[in-house]
Design a protein around this motif. Structure first.
Motif, short mmCIF file in Angstrom:
data_model
loop_
_atom_site.label_atom_id
_atom_site.label_comp_id
_atom_site.label_asym_id
_atom_site.label_seq_id
_atom_site.Cartn_x
_atom_site.Cartn_y
_atom_site.Cartn_z
N UNK A 188 44.17 45.25 -9.04
CA UNK A 188 42.72 45.15 -8.89
C UNK A 188 42.20 43.86 -9.51
N UNK A 189 42.66 43.54 -10.71
CA UNK A 189 42.22 42.31 -11.38
C UNK A 189 42.63 41.06 -10.60
N UNK A 190 43.85 41.06 -10.06
CA UNK A 190 44.29 39.92 -9.26
C UNK A 190 43.48 39.79 -7.97
N UNK A 191 43.17 40.92 -7.35
CA UNK A 191 42.36 40.88 -6.13
C UNK A 191 40.96 40.34 -6.43
N UNK A 192 40.39 40.75 -7.55
CA UNK A 192 39.06 40.26 -7.94
C UNK A 192 39.11 38.76 -8.24
N UNK A 193 40.15 38.32 -8.92
CA UNK A 193 40.31 36.91 -9.24
C UNK A 193 40.46 36.10 -7.94
N UNK A 194 41.28 36.61 -7.02
CA UNK A 194 41.48 35.92 -5.74
C UNK A 194 40.16 35.80 -4.98
N UNK A 195 39.41 36.90 -4.95
CA UNK A 195 38.12 36.90 -4.25
C UNK A 195 37.16 35.88 -4.87
N UNK A 196 37.14 35.84 -6.20
CA UNK A 196 36.27 34.88 -6.88
C UNK A 196 36.67 33.43 -6.55
N UNK A 197 37.97 33.15 -6.56
CA UNK A 197 38.44 31.81 -6.20
C UNK A 197 38.04 31.43 -4.78
#
Length: 72
Positions: free
Chosen positions: A19-28
């Protein structure tokens, strides 16, 4: 760093990291699209660039690896 690297990871921990990686990816992606818009790049060109971006590729690979662990 005193944590043992062979300690089993729970399914909940894997899910949280995904979940954290997906959120980070989305933010990038969102930040890069905003920069591309300010630079007047077409969305198509920006998306093409994002598909080859090394950080996005690393995140995608990490998510894929974690999902494979989640299935086991």
């Amino acid at each position: 760093m005193s944590e043992n690297l062979t300690t089993p990871v729970s399914a909940a921990e894997i899910k949280e990291v995904i979940l954290e990686l997906e959120q980070y990816r989305e933010r990038l992606v969102n930040e890069m699209l905003q920069m591309a818009q300010k630079a007047k790049f077409s969305k198509k060109a920006a998306m093409e660039h994002l598909s080859r971006h090394p950080e996005i590729a690393r995140i995608d690979a990490a998510i894929e690896k974690l999902r494979a662990q989640q299935i086991q």
